[in-house]
Design an enzyme around this catalytic site. Sequence first.
Site, PDB file in Angstrom:
ATOM      1  NE  ARG A  98      77.108  14.036  74.252  1.00  0.00           N
ATOM      2  CZ  ARG A  98      76.262  13.503  73.737  1.00  0.00           C
ATOM      3  NH1 ARG A  98      76.392  12.321  73.044  1.00  0.00           N
ATOM      4  NH2 ARG A  98      74.985  13.719  73.833  1.00  0.00           N
ATOM      5  CG  ASN A 217      67.620   7.988  66.870  1.00  0.00           C
ATOM      6  OD1 ASN A 217      66.328   8.072  66.579  1.00  0.00           O
ATOM      7  ND2 ASN A 217      68.370   6.960  66.536  1.00  0.00           N
ATOM      8  NE  ARG A 247      65.118  10.078  73.765  1.00  0.00           N
ATOM      9  CZ  ARG A 247      66.488  10.862  73.599  1.00  0.00           C
ATOM     10  NH1 ARG A 247      66.420  11.919  74.006  1.00  0.00           N
ATOM     11  NH2 ARG A 247      67.524  10.159  72.958  1.00  0.00           N
ATOM     12  CG  LEU A 290      62.206  11.582  59.257  1.00  0.00           C
ATOM     13  CD1 LEU A 290      61.571  12.286  60.445  1.00  0.00           C
ATOM     14  CD2 LEU A 290      62.964  12.738  58.741  1.00  0.00           C
ATOM     15  CD  GLU A 340      74.551  17.339  60.379  1.00  0.00           C
ATOM     16  OE1 GLU A 340      75.381  16.653  59.173  1.00  0.00           O
ATOM     17  OE2 GLU A 340      74.872  17.625  61.404  1.00  0.00           O
ATOM     18  CD  GLU A 390      76.879  15.909  69.581  1.00  0.00           C
ATOM     19  OE1 GLU A 390      76.904  14.964  69.055  1.00  0.00           O
ATOM     20  OE2 GLU A 390      76.081  16.337  70.637  1.00  0.00           O
TER      21      GLU A 390
END
Length: 405
Positions: A98, A217, A247, A290, A340, A390
């Site tokens: 990646r 995140n 962020r 969260l 999800e 991914e």
Amino acid sequence: MKILVLNAGSSSQKTCLYDITDATLPDHPPKPIWQGMIDWTHQAGVAEIAVETAQKTVEQEIPFDDRSSVLKSLLAMSWTGETQVINSPGEIDIVGHRVVHGGRKYHNSTRITPEVKETIAQLSELAPVHNPANLQGIEVVEAILGEVPQVAVFDTAFHAQMPDAAAIYPGTYEWVERGLRRYGFHGTSHQYCAEQAAELLGRDLSELKIITCHLGNGASLAAIRNGLSIDTTMGFTPLDGLMMGSRSGAVDPSILIHLIRHDGYDADKLDHLLNKASGLLGISGVSNDLRQVQTASDQGNPRAQLALEIYIHRLRSGIGSMLASLGGWDALVFTAGVGENAAQIRAAACEAFEFLGLELDLEKNVNRPRNQIISTPDSRVHVLVIHTQEDWAIVRDCWKLLKNE
Ligand code: AMP
């Protein structure tokens, strides 16, 4: 076919080895036969390693001053010791990496050549934490496996053909010439989830208008028309767009000018403020996670409540903005940690679009849906939860590249 995947982040290096024994790629991802993880930052100067196979889990702490040697030791744990699953590194057929930034040059996953490495190195200026770590992984594999084919799967590739009107910031034309534009990220995840959504709906991706919400995140949205990304919320860097864990997402740039003029901020301090100390963490003062913000909010913490309200407001506005780019709407897809798992966030996001005939099945929404449609049969917009994979998307690209050679 044995496919090794390397996924390097700023604080961790994840890697896994898949063994595809069938003649064709299975529809559903099998479990990797070996998974390794390095946490670089939990303890200063110590790499925390964890390796998992079907039989064994091993955890180690290794003092280090050179990340490459730790990565070499980690990879060697797949062909030696208690977590051995292959006889020698020569059994690995192909390696997929990646790579965060591929600039505008790469629209697809690409076989790594000296020229591709050179470009990844040049693009380090745009992704100073990730691209050097990705390059290091490529070089470690070269050192261990020699000529094995390696593939770069770029986070930016899926967005690389976004229309200029969506990609170009209205600064000066010099910005356009210098490549100071929106690149977009999480591309592998947006593309994978859109494909899975089309499959679940029994429709052809090329006839759908989809908004994908990658809410982890880091968080971003993509507007996908006919299988192509035509707009996204992340920009020149993964800081733009939605409110995230730590962020800020998009803020008025004048606030930065104000902080420079009145509070003595410089580039490093602003970088830290916007990337590490803002978002859910900055507003709630509780956490970037969260779940913890939700718990604090349930206990009546007003800053946590405010953080959630802003998060939802920004998410709804982002979806509205993607919708305007699409000019129609077949499906809304939620993925990644928050997307999800956080039923409350999904419900709050969907509620704003009920006037368009979007109808969430409230029971399905709270029943831990995974790879499932969670809208009612009458809903004019399908809502889905897709588990993003991914690593598996990287495996698929490696497979295709090797089979097509
Ligand atoms: P990711 O970056 O995709 O791993 O997502 C990480 C984030 O997902 C965490 O920081 C949490 O905020 C969020 N998350 C994970 N599980 C849950 C959950 N059960 N409920 C709410 N948020 C969750």
